[in-house]
Write a protein that holds these residues in place. Structure first.
Motif, PDB file in Angstrom:
ATOM      1  N   ASN A   1      59.780  19.648  11.560  1.00 29.80           N
ATOM      2  CA  ASN A   1      60.461  18.502  10.943  1.00 29.80           C
ATOM      3  C   ASN A   1      60.520  17.289  11.873  1.00 29.80           C
ATOM      4  OD1 ASN A   1      60.927  19.844   8.538  1.00 29.80           O
ATOM      5  ND2 ASN A   1      62.796  20.786   9.339  1.00 29.80           N
ATOM      6  N   MET A   2      59.392  16.939  12.472  1.00 29.28           N
ATOM      7  CA  MET A   2      59.335  15.763  13.334  1.00 29.28           C
ATOM      8  C   MET A   2      58.803  14.589  12.528  1.00 29.28           C
ATOM      9  SD  MET A   2      58.020  17.425  16.867  1.00 29.28           S
ATOM     10  CE  MET A   2      58.764  16.258  17.953  1.00 29.28           C
ATOM     11  N   ASN A   3      58.971  13.354  13.032  1.00 30.24           N
ATOM     12  CA  ASN A   3      58.566  12.135  12.354  1.00 30.24           C
ATOM     13  C   ASN A   3      57.037  12.041  12.348  1.00 30.24           C
ATOM     14  OD1 ASN A   3      58.349   9.668  11.203  1.00 30.24           O
ATOM     15  ND2 ASN A   3      59.454   8.560  12.805  1.00 30.24           N
ATOM     16  N   LEU A   4      56.449  11.931  11.162  1.00 30.16           N
ATOM     17  CA  LEU A   4      54.993  11.887  11.013  1.00 30.16           C
ATOM     18  C   LEU A   4      54.417  10.608  11.606  1.00 30.16           C
ATOM     19  CD1 LEU A   4      52.525  13.311   9.873  1.00 30.16           C
ATOM     20  CD2 LEU A   4      52.916  12.121   7.720  1.00 30.16           C
ATOM     21  N   PHE A   5      55.096   9.486  11.424  1.00 27.45           N
ATOM     22  CA  PHE A   5      54.604   8.212  11.951  1.00 27.45           C
ATOM     23  C   PHE A   5      54.519   8.250  13.483  1.00 27.45           C
ATOM     24  CE2 PHE A   5      55.429   3.891  13.510  1.00 27.45           C
ATOM     25  CZ  PHE A   5      54.307   3.262  12.999  1.00 27.45           C
ATOM     26  N   GLU A   6      55.538   8.776  14.117  1.00 29.21           N
ATOM     27  CA  GLU A   6      55.540   8.861  15.583  1.00 29.21           C
ATOM     28  C   GLU A   6      54.463   9.824  16.089  1.00 29.21           C
ATOM     29  OE1 GLU A   6      57.224   7.211  17.919  1.00 29.21           O
ATOM     30  OE2 GLU A   6      58.021   5.949  16.324  1.00 29.21           O
ATOM     31  N   LEU A   7      54.234  10.884  15.323  1.00 29.88           N
ATOM     32  CA  LEU A   7      53.203  11.850  15.709  1.00 29.88           C
ATOM     33  C   LEU A   7      51.819  11.228  15.665  1.00 29.88           C
ATOM     34  CD1 LEU A   7      54.444  15.028  13.838  1.00 29.88           C
ATOM     35  CD2 LEU A   7      54.586  14.549  16.263  1.00 29.88           C
ATOM     36  N   GLN A   8      51.549  10.481  14.587  1.00 26.44           N
ATOM     37  CA  GLN A   8      50.243   9.838  14.478  1.00 26.44           C
ATOM     38  C   GLN A   8      50.054   8.792  15.581  1.00 26.44           C
ATOM     39  OE1 GLN A   8      50.271   8.417  10.459  1.00 26.44           O
ATOM     40  NE2 GLN A   8      49.416  10.326   9.640  1.00 26.44           N
ATOM     41  N   ARG A   9      51.095   8.065  15.865  1.00 21.99           N
ATOM     42  CA  ARG A   9      51.033   7.035  16.903  1.00 21.99           C
ATOM     43  C   ARG A   9      50.793   7.687  18.285  1.00 21.99           C
ATOM     44  NH1 ARG A   9      55.862   3.070  18.559  1.00 21.99           N
ATOM     45  NH2 ARG A   9      54.674   1.732  19.936  1.00 21.99           N
ATOM     46  N   ALA A  10      51.441   8.788  18.562  1.00 17.18           N
ATOM     47  CA  ALA A  10      51.265   9.482  19.831  1.00 17.18           C
ATOM     48  C   ALA A  10      49.840  10.038  19.959  1.00 17.18           C
ATOM     49  CB  ALA A  10      52.274  10.603  19.962  1.00 17.18           C
ATOM     50  N   GLN A  11      49.302  10.544  18.842  1.00 20.20           N
ATOM     51  CA  GLN A  11      47.937  11.058  18.893  1.00 20.20           C
ATOM     52  C   GLN A  11      46.926   9.935  19.109  1.00 20.20           C
ATOM     53  OE1 GLN A  11      47.146  13.453  15.438  1.00 20.20           O
ATOM     54  NE2 GLN A  11      47.703  15.331  16.524  1.00 20.20           N
ATOM     55  N   ILE A  12      47.141   8.779  18.500  1.00 16.49           N
ATOM     56  CA  ILE A  12      46.236   7.644  18.700  1.00 16.49           C
ATOM     57  C   ILE A  12      46.284   7.189  20.158  1.00 16.49           C
ATOM     58  CG2 ILE A  12      45.899   5.209  18.129  1.00 16.49           C
ATOM     59  CD1 ILE A  12      46.619   5.928  15.240  1.00 16.49           C
ATOM     60  N   MET A  13      47.479   7.195  20.750  1.00  9.53           N
ATOM     61  CA  MET A  13      47.607   6.818  22.163  1.00  9.53           C
ATOM     62  C   MET A  13      46.876   7.823  23.068  1.00  9.53           C
ATOM     63  SD  MET A  13      49.148   3.995  22.109  1.00  9.53           S
ATOM     64  CE  MET A  13      49.752   3.679  23.735  1.00  9.53           C
ATOM     65  N   GLN A  14      46.980   9.087  22.715  1.00  3.33           N
ATOM     66  CA  GLN A  14      46.278  10.103  23.494  1.00  3.33           C
ATOM     67  C   GLN A  14      44.757   9.936  23.369  1.00  3.33           C
ATOM     68  OE1 GLN A  14      47.706  13.849  22.106  1.00  3.33           O
ATOM     69  NE2 GLN A  14      49.511  13.848  23.475  1.00  3.33           N
ATOM     70  N   LEU A  15      44.278   9.615  22.167  1.00  9.59           N
ATOM     71  CA  LEU A  15      42.842   9.404  21.981  1.00  9.59           C
ATOM     72  C   LEU A  15      42.360   8.179  22.753  1.00  9.59           C
ATOM     73  CD1 LEU A  15      42.398  10.245  18.195  1.00  9.59           C
ATOM     74  CD2 LEU A  15      41.622  11.574  20.144  1.00  9.59           C
ATOM     75  N   ASN A  16      43.181   7.115  22.761  1.00  8.17           N
ATOM     76  CA  ASN A  16      42.808   5.926  23.520  1.00  8.17           C
ATOM     77  C   ASN A  16      42.757   6.225  25.021  1.00  8.17           C
ATOM     78  OD1 ASN A  16      42.529   4.354  21.256  1.00  8.17           O
ATOM     79  ND2 ASN A  16      44.625   3.552  21.334  1.00  8.17           N
ATOM     80  N   ALA A  17      43.725   6.988  25.494  1.00  3.97           N
ATOM     81  CA  ALA A  17      43.733   7.369  26.910  1.00  3.97           C
ATOM     82  C   ALA A  17      42.511   8.230  27.235  1.00  3.97           C
ATOM     83  CB  ALA A  17      45.015   8.114  27.246  1.00  3.97           C
ATOM     84  N   LEU A  18      42.132   9.090  26.301  1.00  2.00           N
ATOM     85  CA  LEU A  18      40.958   9.927  26.501  1.00  2.00           C
ATOM     86  C   LEU A  18      39.686   9.091  26.569  1.00  2.00           C
ATOM     87  CD1 LEU A  18      40.360  12.943  26.732  1.00  2.00           C
ATOM     88  CD2 LEU A  18      39.873  12.949  24.299  1.00  2.00           C
ATOM     89  N   ASP A  19      39.600   8.050  25.722  1.00  4.21           N
ATOM     90  CA  ASP A  19      38.448   7.148  25.773  1.00  4.21           C
ATOM     91  C   ASP A  19      38.377   6.415  27.109  1.00  4.21           C
ATOM     92  OD1 ASP A  19      37.460   7.797  23.301  1.00  4.21           O
ATOM     93  OD2 ASP A  19      38.473   6.148  22.248  1.00  4.21           O
ATOM     94  N   GLU A  20      39.516   5.994  27.635  1.00  3.48           N
ATOM     95  CA  GLU A  20      39.542   5.313  28.932  1.00  3.48           C
ATOM     96  C   GLU A  20      39.063   6.241  30.042  1.00  3.48           C
ATOM     97  OE1 GLU A  20      40.177   2.132  29.754  1.00  3.48           O
ATOM     98  OE2 GLU A  20      40.299   1.701  27.610  1.00  3.48           O
ATOM     99  N   ILE A  21      39.519   7.475  29.995  1.00  4.29           N
ATOM    100  CA  ILE A  21      39.094   8.450  31.012  1.00  4.29           C
ATOM    101  C   ILE A  21      37.587   8.688  30.915  1.00  4.29           C
ATOM    102  CG2 ILE A  21      39.289  10.878  31.695  1.00  4.29           C
ATOM    103  CD1 ILE A  21      42.250  10.701  30.858  1.00  4.29           C
ATOM    104  N   ARG A  22      37.092   8.757  29.684  1.00  3.50           N
ATOM    105  CA  ARG A  22      35.664   8.968  29.479  1.00  3.50           C
ATOM    106  C   ARG A  22      34.848   7.792  30.015  1.00  3.50           C
ATOM    107  NH1 ARG A  22      32.135   7.590  26.269  1.00  3.50           N
ATOM    108  NH2 ARG A  22      32.628   7.224  24.169  1.00  3.50           N
TER     109      ARG A  22
END
Length: 168
Positions: free
Chosen positions: A25-46
């Motif tokens: 029961n966590m906030n879906l909007f915050e989850l999607q935003r956190a995943q997008i931030m993680q993907l962006n960080a992954l792209d930077e590392i790449r």
């Protein structure tokens, strides 16, 4: 697995997926935003790893190229061919070179066409990196002519007969 239940993969427990977070029961909007931030960080590392790989590759190329000897062959020269069958053997008296061969033609890509120096010519095409320049044997007369040294004058045998014999 139990019939009728939703399948939970091990990765769901290790990494918080959307399905797992929805069950908690966590906030879906915050989850999607956190995943997008993680993907962006992954792209930077790449991108950083690709840049680092390119820097290391350029260093490796420069290090390798500084040990390459440029060899200039022309047709008519003689060359020795390296025999790679013996590259792993350590023998004092075992030669690793074949030849000599006469260079017939040098191609732009580094390939060289060789011919045997025997009366029956046998031609073969090899890589130029496995060749070493062979200096043709020089006769004494050719050596003296090359350095413009005059041979010593010969004394006729008749003039030697009249000389006194030294006593010892």
């Amino acid at each position: 697995m139990v019939y009728g239940n939703i399948v939970m993969m091990l990765i769901d427990f290790e990494h918080k997926t959307i399905r797992k977070n929805l069950q908690l029961n966590m906030n879906l909007f915050e989850l999607q935003r956190a995943q997008i931030m993680q993907l962006n960080a992954l792209d930077e590392i790449r991108k950083l790893s690709l840049q680092h790989t390119e820097v290391v590759l350029n260093k490796r190329i420069r290090w390798h190229d500084k040990y390459i000897k440029e060899r200039k062959f022309k047709s008519g020269d003689w060359a020795l061919l390296y025999d790679s069958r013996y590259k792993d053997t350590m023998g004092k008296l075992q030669t690793h070179w074949l030849g000599p061969y006469e260079i017939v033609e040098v191609f732009q890509n580094g390939a060289v066409q060789l011919a045997t120096i025997d009366p029956i010519k046998f031609k073969l095409l090899v890589n130029g990196h496995g060749l070493g320049l062979y200096h043709k044997p020089v006769t004494k007369e050719d050596f003296l002519q090359q350095f413009y040294i005059q041979p010593p004058p010969t004394v006729p045998a008749a003039s030697v007969e009249g000389l006194p014999i030294p006593k010892s």
